[in-house]
Write an enzyme that holds these catalytic residues in place. Structure first.
Site, short mmCIF file in Angstrom:
data_model
loop_
_atom_site.label_atom_id
_atom_site.label_comp_id
_atom_site.label_asym_id
_atom_site.label_seq_id
_atom_site.Cartn_x
_atom_site.Cartn_y
_atom_site.Cartn_z
N GLU A 1 -6.92 4.63 -0.21
CA GLU A 1 -6.49 5.16 1.08
C GLU A 1 -6.06 6.62 0.92
O GLU A 1 -5.50 7.00 -0.11
CB GLU A 1 -5.33 4.35 1.66
CG GLU A 1 -5.74 3.01 2.19
CD GLU A 1 -4.62 2.26 2.86
OE1 GLU A 1 -4.91 1.29 3.55
OE2 GLU A 1 -3.44 2.64 2.69
N SER B 1 -5.30 4.88 5.50
CA SER B 1 -4.24 3.97 5.92
C SER B 1 -4.26 3.89 7.44
O SER B 1 -4.64 4.84 8.12
CB SER B 1 -2.89 4.51 5.44
OG SER B 1 -1.84 3.86 6.11
N CYS C 1 0.82 -8.43 4.54
CA CYS C 1 0.42 -7.03 4.40
C CYS C 1 -1.08 -6.87 4.18
O CYS C 1 -1.83 -7.82 4.14
CB CYS C 1 1.26 -6.33 3.34
SG CYS C 1 2.96 -6.08 3.94
N ASP C 2 -1.49 -5.62 3.96
CA ASP C 2 -2.82 -5.13 4.27
C ASP C 2 -4.00 -5.99 3.81
O ASP C 2 -4.83 -6.40 4.60
CB ASP C 2 -2.98 -3.72 3.71
CG ASP C 2 -2.05 -2.74 4.39
OD1 ASP C 2 -1.04 -3.17 4.95
OD2 ASP C 2 -2.33 -1.54 4.35
N LYS C 3 -4.16 -6.23 2.51
CA LYS C 3 -5.34 -6.95 2.01
C LYS C 3 -5.07 -8.45 1.92
O LYS C 3 -5.99 -9.25 1.78
CB LYS C 3 -5.75 -6.42 0.63
CG LYS C 3 -5.83 -4.90 0.53
CD LYS C 3 -6.62 -4.30 1.67
CE LYS C 3 -6.42 -2.80 1.78
NZ LYS C 3 -5.07 -2.34 2.08
N ASP D 1 0.82 -1.21 0.00
CA ASP D 1 0.00 0.00 0.00
C ASP D 1 0.85 1.26 0.00
O ASP D 1 0.45 2.29 -0.56
CB ASP D 1 -0.93 0.01 1.21
CG ASP D 1 -2.18 -0.83 0.96
OD1 ASP D 1 -2.11 -1.74 0.12
OD2 ASP D 1 -3.21 -0.59 1.61
N CYS E 1 5.08 -2.63 7.96
CA CYS E 1 5.51 -1.37 8.57
C CYS E 1 5.22 -1.35 10.07
O CYS E 1 4.20 -1.87 10.53
CB CYS E 1 4.88 -0.20 7.85
SG CYS E 1 5.43 -0.06 6.13
#
Length: 552
Positions: A442, A468, A119-121, A78, A191
């Site tokens: 985001e 985010s 990570c995110d998704k 992202d 992160c």
């Protein structure tokens, strides 16, 4: 065993011939077939170490008597996708990941699965797939990045984005920005703050789908390799006991996840992903319950961007289980739920000590008596919108100001960096929702620009897009219905007074209902921004943010 459909009997001789081509022995074919879903790639820092996690998982599966077979799942960074067309392709990968994993697992008749996201998704996508496939499954993530250091202070990616905003405001030199650039992301891993990736990896522990430490053990620690080996061995135990994801991801487990979400101060993206995962498990998770849980759940953690602590600090303080054990002192969790350990939540968290009350506040000394996320409603968001309350300064908890209206993220950023946004303003960014974006981008760039320019305690931002986990301040997203379907956010005009009251969970535009109805008569749908390819199909199928932006 499901794999009997490809390994047993004379009718399966053609199947075995293809397994022979893989170099599998007769003995390997007679063992349970375990799919290892690897999210390894060389473009996402949170995924560059997953090849090592995969090898450790394979070893664990083999030691416990299974035959591991690896297949891939995609993942988008992202941070790299932020602020350009690439961000339209972030949220939409969640469904690609779920769909492709479902296809691979069922086509090849795996008996069990080990999901390796980070990570995110990628995390919610694989949790959705796990619920759909419903064979014994365990998760082990790639782990979080260590915090960076700039001028002797711990820093992370959110600091980097805010440094760009500070430079635009003339508050930081190019050399100082370069110092951040070279030091905020020092290792592989997701992160280092409580951003979306780490939020979802922590909530995977809470749901019962990952072992202790899944969300917090840093990516570079050898303990992460040991965890992966244990996950590989544990999935064979789950197979033996026939413990499947739907046995674990129950309605009460999702209540636990929402409760711990409030205590940790997770990313607002969790309010998109938890309903989508629950839907895949056959559970309808109404976000109206979020405020009810928040009202009785104290916020115990202020990890970056809400505060000065990072994932490595949470890990050293005892991790997610220590947070859960604090909450359990007031009986805020359902402790009888089954987990991938083969034990209940209560058995898992018993005796997990809070080693640092400066990182994990005790239940009697919270940051606030209410949770880290709030769901707001009003005539601007009749269905709902979401704010990370724990990252909002006190003076912005109640705010009233004129709307500064933009129909895309780029126009808003230009105005912010051009000095056209002043104290008291409410920036409205619309036509960035699931359908309108499409893809619900985001808004880290505008929120970081606002913070970097010193406006974080005086300016609010409202959008039908999302934020985010690195965003902080009065950043209110997921406005539903979105502008693209004629939601009230589409009817806001420049200068309208917007009233935000986070403690009372309300958000309103100070315009009469008659005026809104008159504006609605004159409103016309926008031409789609994308008319071909995957995004066009996604826009046609996606539901609103308050339903988790699921596809129908």
């Amino acid at each position: 065993m499901k794999s009997d459909n490809v390994t047993k009997g004379i009718q399966q001789a053609p199947h075995r011939s293809l397994l022979n081509a893989l170099g599998l022995t007769k003995e390997e074919m007679e063992r349970p077939l375990v799919g290892i879903v690897s999210s390894y790639n060389e473009i996402v820092p949170g995924h560059m170490n997953i090849d090592k996690i995969v090898e450790a998982v394979k070893l664990g599966v083999s030691m416990a008597g299974g035959t591991p077979r690896v297949f891939p799942a995609i993942a988008v960074c992202d941070g790299i996708a932020m602020g350009h067309i690439g961000m339209k392709y972030s949220l939409v990968t969640r469904d690609l990941i779920a769909d492709s994993t479902e296809c691979m697992a069922i086509a090849h008749q795996f008996d069990a699965l080990v999901m390796i996201p980070n990570c995110d998704k990628n995390v919610p996508g694989l949790l959705m797939a796990a619920a759909r496939i419903n064979v014994p499954t365990i998760f082990v993530s790639g782990g979080p990045m260590l915090a960076g250091r700039v001028n002797g202070e711990k820093r992370s990616l959110s600091s980097m984005f805010e440094a760009v905003g500070a430079h635009a405001a003339g508050k930081m030199t190019e050399e100082e920005v370069l110092d951040f650039e070279n030091n905020v992301c020092p290792t592989c891993g997701s992160c280092s703050g409580m951003y979306t990736a780490n939020s979802m990896n922590c909530l995977t522990e809470v749901l019962g789908m990952g072992l202790k430490g899944n969300g917090t053990i840093p990516a570079v620690y050898s303990e992460r390799i040991r965890l992966a080996k244990m996950a590989g061995m544990k999935v064979m135990e789950l197979l033996e006991k026939n413990i499947c994801p739907k046995d674990i991801m129950t309605e009460k487990a999702f209540m636990n996840a929402l409760t711990v979400d409030m205590a940790l101060g997770c990313s607002t993206n969790s309010m998109l992903h938890l309903p989508a995962i629950a839907h895949a498990a056959g559970i309808e998770l109404n976000l109206d319950i979020a405020n009810e849980l928040s009202a009785k759940t104290p916020n115990l953690c202020h990890l970056a961007p809400a505060g000065p602590t990072y994932m490595e600090d949470l890990n050293a303080a005892g991790g997610v289980y220590a947070v859960m054990n604090e909450l359990n002192k007031k009986n805020l969790l359902n402790t009888d739920e089954m987990t991938v350990t083969g034990r209940t939540v209560g058995e898992n968290i018993g005796g997990c000590v809070n080693r640092n009350p400066d990182v994990i506040r005790t239940i009697d000394n919270p940051y606030s008596q209410t949770g880290g996320i709030a769901v707001l409603k009003g005539n601007l968001a009749p269905d709902s919108c979401v704010v990370k309350r724990s990252a909002v300064v006190e003076e912005m908890m109640v705010h009233e100001g004129p709307a500064r209206v933009f129909d895309c993220e780029e126009d808003a950023i230009a105005a912010i960096k051009g000095g056209k946004i002043v104290e008291g303003d409410v920036v409205v960014i619309r036509y960035e929702g699931p359908k309108g974006g499409p893809g619900m981008r985001e808004m880290l760039n505008p929120t970081s620009a606002i913070a970097g320019m010193g406006l974080g305690s005086t300016v609010a931002l409202i959008t039908d897009g999302r934020f985010s986990g690195a965003s902080r301040g009065a950043s209110i997203g997921h406005v539903s219905p979105e502008a693209a379907v004629g939601g009230p956010i589409a009817l806001v005009e420049e200068g309208d007074i917007i009233k935000i009251n986070i403690p009372e969970n309300t958000i309103n535009v100070d315009v009469t209902e008659d005026v809104l109805q008159e504006r609605k008569k004159n409103w016309k749908p926008r031409e789609p921004k994308v008319t071909t390819g995957y995004l066009a199909r996604y826009a046609n199928m996606v539901t609103s943010a308050n339903r988790g932006a699921i596809l129908l």
